[in-house]
Write an enzyme that holds these catalytic residues in place. Structure first.
Site, PDB file in Angstrom:
ATOM      1  N   ALA A 155      40.480  41.879  42.632  1.00 53.47           N
ATOM      2  CA  ALA A 155      40.408  40.966  41.492  1.00 53.47           C
ATOM      3  C   ALA A 155      39.442  41.500  40.426  1.00 53.47           C
ATOM      4  O   ALA A 155      39.467  42.696  40.119  1.00 53.47           O
ATOM      5  CB  ALA A 155      40.044  39.566  41.972  1.00 53.47           C
ATOM      6  N   CYS A 156      38.584  40.637  39.892  1.00 56.88           N
ATOM      7  CA  CYS A 156      37.719  41.042  38.766  1.00 56.88           C
ATOM      8  C   CYS A 156      36.770  42.178  39.130  1.00 56.88           C
ATOM      9  O   CYS A 156      36.216  42.824  38.244  1.00 56.88           O
ATOM     10  CB  CYS A 156      36.907  39.850  38.267  1.00 56.88           C
ATOM     11  SG  CYS A 156      37.923  38.637  37.436  1.00 56.88           S
ATOM     12  N   SER A 157      36.534  42.409  40.409  1.00 62.16           N
ATOM     13  CA  SER A 157      35.607  43.471  40.814  1.00 62.16           C
ATOM     14  C   SER A 157      36.321  44.795  41.057  1.00 62.16           C
ATOM     15  O   SER A 157      35.687  45.754  41.527  1.00 62.16           O
ATOM     16  CB  SER A 157      34.857  43.052  42.083  1.00 62.16           C
ATOM     17  OG  SER A 157      34.115  41.889  41.838  1.00 62.16           O
TER      18      SER A 157
END
Ligand code: COA
Length: 374
Positions: A155-157
């Site tokens: 995801a966002c990481s």
């Protein structure tokens, strides 16, 4: 063990922009239409009416003023409310591979290296256009790179986790260089009909070129260390997946097949998790936060970044110390911290330390401590 550095970054920015005012106008037209079409059900209390959105709320709650998208007309059409992308033939480049190619070419140009010097491509993103073959392998083919490629998703990481994977492979000697690419078509998984979140995301693609320190011939950032952590949470979730048509509701329109979040909980839980992670990463290296000259944070919410910056530095960071790009791009998931890094790495002196940090669904948080080498 080899030393590793970042010698190039590239950003592909879609030309089409949606301002908050344009977004709100379209959403409010959709809400009015929905309320009219469902007036009897709403009156009976069987369906909840939809409230208007507001540009003032969006800016105050998030700091976002606009977002870039791959298709504006579909998103702003109250009868459609999602991007409309053309179907491409299987032998034509996919849309994510095309975005990735642009960002990779820019990153390689900055590093002064030809595509033939790339040993590995990692496409690290929140959503991938298809299940397989890996987009990274398609990018490898389009670019004319050697070695191998694979896709990953945290995801966002995703970007910082991808950078850690690439760094470790270069350190160990299994590859000499890698492109970590983050094509994010967040407009595809955003529910544009939900006013609580319709303003959050935008589209973009970033690329980061990492190579062995002893092969570099361009200005670069040495990677001192990386640190990744995860902790399970359902507060940011998307239930779409390959089992969808096997489930009772099949392919019908379902809210949980798009991005969902408990925004307040995310805010409260992720801010301390990230601040602590950054401070622990610095402590692992025997460093004080005061030694950091720049923080390139994930770009989800301005207030969130303000809190993290204050907690880490013990004071309010200057805008130039902790640059935000979310006002122009919105949340671009894994790409946000890399856009900030790519656009705001100037005015640093040799040996200045900086930290790239991304965080989000999982929960997940990844940090990359770098030293500017001039
Ligand atoms: N326009 C006008 N009002 C709106 C609105 C909109 N678009 N969206 C929500 N509201 C209303 C809500 O209904 C609520 O009304 P109420 O107080 O009467 O119940 C009020 O505004 C506050 O809503 P809330 O959702 O609590 O706002 P918030 O201040 O928490 O901001 C986020 C929302 C999403 C911006 C914020 O929670 C956030 O950034 N969270 C973290 C997000 C994040 O990092 N996610 C990671 C994604 S990868």
């Amino acid at each position: 063990m080899h030393k590793v550095a970042i010698s190039g970054t590239g950003v592909f920015t879609p030309e089409q922009i949606i301002t908050n005012d344009e977004l709100v106008k379209a959403f409010n037209a959709y809400a009015d239409k929905f309320n009219f079409e469902n007036r009897d059900l709403i009156e009976r209390g069987d369906v909840a009416s939809k409230d208007h959105s507001s540009s003032d709320f969006i800016f105050a709650a998030s700091g976002i003023t606009q977002r870039h998208v791959m298709n504006k007309s579909g998103i702003l059409n109250p009868d459609i409310m999602r991007p409309q992308l053309q179907k491409r033939a299987d032998d034509a480049p996919g849309i994510m591979a095309e975005m990735a190619l642009d960002a990779c070419i820019k990153a390689l140009k900055q590093s002064g290296k030809p595509a033939s010097d790339v040993d590995c491509i990692i496409v690290a993103a929140s959503n991938h256009e298809r299940a397989y073959p890996a987009i990274a392998i398609e990018v490898q083919n389009l670019l004319g790179a050697g070695g191998f490629g694979f896709d990953m998703n945290v995801a966002c990481s995703s970007a910082t986790f991808g950078i850690q994977a690439a760094t470790d492979m270069i350190k160990a000697g299994s590859i000499r260089s890698a492109l970590v690419v983050n094509p994010e078509i967040c407009s595809g998984h955003l529910e544009w009909r939900d006013r609580d979140c319709h303003f959050i995301f935008g589209d973009v693609c970033t690329a980061t070129f990492l190579e062995r320190l002893d092969t570099i011939n361009a200005p670069h950032f040495e990677i001192i260390s990386t640190k990744c952590a995860t902790q399970f949470s359902n507060n940011i979730r998307n239930n779409n997946g390959f089992l969808r048509r096997s489930l009772p509701a099949g392919l019908t329109d379902q809210r949980d097949m798009q991005f969902m979040q408990e925004g307040r909980k995310v805010f409260k839980q992720v801010v301390p998790m990230v601040s602590e992670h950054i401070l622990n990463h610095l402590a692992d290296e025997g460093l004080e936060a005061t030694e950091l000259k720049r923080l390139w944070l994930h770009q989800a919410n301005k207030a969130m970044n303000d809190f993290i910056g204050r907690k880490v530095l013990g004071r309010t960071p200057e805008a130039s110390e902790q640059p935000n790009i979310l006002q122009d791009y919105a949340n671009t998931s894994s790409a946000g911290s890399i856009i900030a890094f790519s656009h705001h790495s100037d005015n640093l002196n040799k040996d200045d330390l900086g930290l790239i940090c991304s965080f989000g669904a999982g929960y997940s948080v990844g940090s990359v401590l770098v030293k500017y080498a001039g």
